[in-house]
Scaffold this motif. Structure first.
Motif, mmCIF file in Angstrom:
data_model
loop_
_atom_site.group_PDB
_atom_site.id
_atom_site.type_symbol
_atom_site.label_atom_id
_atom_site.label_comp_id
_atom_site.label_asym_id
_atom_site.label_seq_id
_atom_site.Cartn_x
_atom_site.Cartn_y
_atom_site.Cartn_z
ATOM 1 N N TYR A 1 -66.072 19.933 -37.086
ATOM 2 C CA TYR A 1 -67.099 18.845 -37.396
ATOM 3 C C TYR A 1 -66.943 18.730 -38.792
ATOM 4 O O TYR A 1 -66.690 19.359 -39.448
ATOM 5 C CB TYR A 1 -68.534 19.587 -37.062
ATOM 6 N N PRO B 1 -74.797 35.133 -33.838
ATOM 7 C CA PRO B 1 -75.933 34.534 -34.285
ATOM 8 C C PRO B 1 -75.989 33.215 -34.372
ATOM 9 O O PRO B 1 -75.066 32.575 -33.720
ATOM 10 C CB PRO B 1 -75.728 35.153 -35.898
ATOM 11 N N GLY C 1 -75.531 29.420 -35.161
ATOM 12 C CA GLY C 1 -74.534 28.851 -36.002
ATOM 13 C C GLY C 1 -72.798 29.500 -35.578
ATOM 14 O O GLY C 1 -72.028 28.859 -36.259
ATOM 15 N N GLY D 1 -71.264 29.189 -33.191
ATOM 16 C CA GLY D 1 -70.283 28.325 -32.212
ATOM 17 C C GLY D 1 -70.480 28.651 -30.848
ATOM 18 O O GLY D 1 -69.635 27.965 -30.074
ATOM 19 N N THR E 1 -71.254 25.324 -29.040
ATOM 20 C CA THR E 1 -70.170 24.241 -29.095
ATOM 21 C C THR E 1 -69.165 24.726 -28.260
ATOM 22 O O THR E 1 -68.356 24.002 -27.540
ATOM 23 C CB THR E 1 -69.338 24.189 -30.409
HETATM 24 P P1 ADP Z 1 -74.603 28.670 -31.920
HETATM 25 O O1 ADP Z 1 -74.797 27.875 -30.632
HETATM 26 O O2 ADP Z 1 -74.004 29.599 -32.027
HETATM 27 O O3 ADP Z 1 -75.987 28.696 -32.547
HETATM 28 P P2 ADP Z 1 -73.482 25.958 -32.621
HETATM 29 O O4 ADP Z 1 -72.285 25.778 -31.576
HETATM 30 O O5 ADP Z 1 -74.584 25.301 -32.172
HETATM 31 O O6 ADP Z 1 -73.777 27.566 -32.836
HETATM 32 O O7 ADP Z 1 -73.032 25.471 -33.967
HETATM 33 C C1 ADP Z 1 -71.843 25.749 -34.691
HETATM 34 C C2 ADP Z 1 -71.962 25.310 -35.902
HETATM 35 O O8 ADP Z 1 -71.442 23.879 -35.648
HETATM 36 C C3 ADP Z 1 -73.013 25.187 -36.983
HETATM 37 O O9 ADP Z 1 -72.788 25.198 -38.354
HETATM 38 C C4 ADP Z 1 -73.433 23.819 -36.816
HETATM 39 O O10 ADP Z 1 -74.395 23.289 -37.511
HETATM 40 C C5 ADP Z 1 -72.400 22.958 -36.441
HETATM 41 N N1 ADP Z 1 -72.609 21.770 -35.389
HETATM 42 C C6 ADP Z 1 -73.050 21.707 -34.094
HETATM 43 N N2 ADP Z 1 -73.006 20.711 -33.628
HETATM 44 C C7 ADP Z 1 -72.622 19.671 -34.358
HETATM 45 C C8 ADP Z 1 -72.602 18.353 -34.659
HETATM 46 N N3 ADP Z 1 -72.608 17.556 -33.337
HETATM 47 N N4 ADP Z 1 -72.193 17.747 -35.674
HETATM 48 C C9 ADP Z 1 -71.948 18.554 -36.605
HETATM 49 N N5 ADP Z 1 -72.098 19.657 -36.695
HETATM 50 C C10 ADP Z 1 -72.291 20.460 -35.619
#
Ligand code: ADP
Length: 264
Positions: A23, A54, A56, A58, A61
């Protein structure tokens, strides 16, 4: 088709190799960071597999890539032998994805919503059977707005079951639930798993990972830092307990401090 009780333990139902997602950096959009940084996983049919980490780390995603909701930037993911990147629609036929409850339409009953979701898969469902599976039969004519947090979560699982998936993905299914609702949801997950469904869930709840999951992958900063059964992870990584176990109880403390027992 739900697999019934025939668990094929010999072949992984999910194979992930060097999976990556990048990202733009929030502070500098022309540069990137890896939210998922080359993870490899192998999940057997019939497992309850937890991705623990924790905020953030991943986790979401990773799930979104497996579900075909987010493009894969590197590596590969196969579900039941189907390449997720090449055939996302075939994958969607065999997976169940839990939507967040607040994304539902107003003014439509649970019964109608399930019929609608099934129609999206060109299927007819026995809505009563589905609602009784998630213990919401008495709410068939209710609107989603009128459900408690735990009921909403169970309903969102019912929606994810309309296509009788082989694999069910749950993203932090018990976040925000009270202990009773959390335990009800765990029971539901166990029941579905006992019927043969593979379940992949993310959580940042240690207790959930330990008591529900057969194997856990621990994720941090986009990478897998460990993957094993909860027992093996504790054996390998938890510090030794103190040599001399604590003995006595609060009554002994009271006795020591006052010179007499609680009931004297
Ligand atoms: P988790 O589910 O473990 O809390 P995420 O997968 O939601 O983590 O996010 C992982 C990282 O990717 C974080 O730093 C988050 O801010 C970033 N992120 C998630 N989705 C997006 C997006 N659509 N655009 C930019 N950054 C993203």
């Amino acid at each position: 088709m739900i697999l019934g009780n025939q668990r094929d333990q010999s072949m992984p139902i999910i194979e992930v190799k060097d999976l990556a997602k990048k990202y733009p950096l929030p502070e500098n959009k022309s540069e990137f960071f890896y939210a998922v940084d080359g993870i490899s996983l192998s999940i057997e049919a019939g497992e309850i597999f937890g991705i623990l980490g924790p905020n953030g780390a991943g986790k979401t995603t990773t799930l979104e890539m497996l579900e075909g909701l987010t493009d894969i930037d590197g590596g590969s993911a196969f579900i039941d032998g189907i390449d997720v990147a090449a055939e996302p629609y075939r994958v969607k036929e065999i997976i169940g994805v839990q939507l967040q409850a607040n994304e539902y339409f107003d003014n439509v009953t649970l019964n109608e919503l399930l019929t609608l979701f099934a129609a999206l898969y060109e299927r007819e469902v026995d809505t009563k059977n589905l609602l009784s599976k998630v213990n919401l039969l008495d709410k068939a004519q209710a609107k989603p707005d009128h459900l408690s947090g735990g009921q909403k979560q169970r309903f969102s699982i019912a929606c994810a079951l309309v296509n009788s998936p082989k694999v069910l993905f749950l993203d932090e299914p018990t976040t925000g639930l009270d202990p009773q609702a959390k335990h009800n949801l765990w029971d539901l997950v166990r029941e579905l798993n006992n019927a043969g469904m593979t379940i992949v869930l993310t959580t940042h709840n240690m207790e959930e990972a330990e008591s529900l999951c057969e194997r856990i992958a621990i994720m941090d900063h986009g990478k897998l830092v460990a993957e094993d059964t909860p027992q093996n992870l504790i054996l390998k990584h938890a510090p030794e307990p103190p040599k001399a176990p604590l003995h006595g109880n609060i009554e002994d403390v009271f006795l020591a401090l006052t010179g007499h027992g609680l009931r004297d």
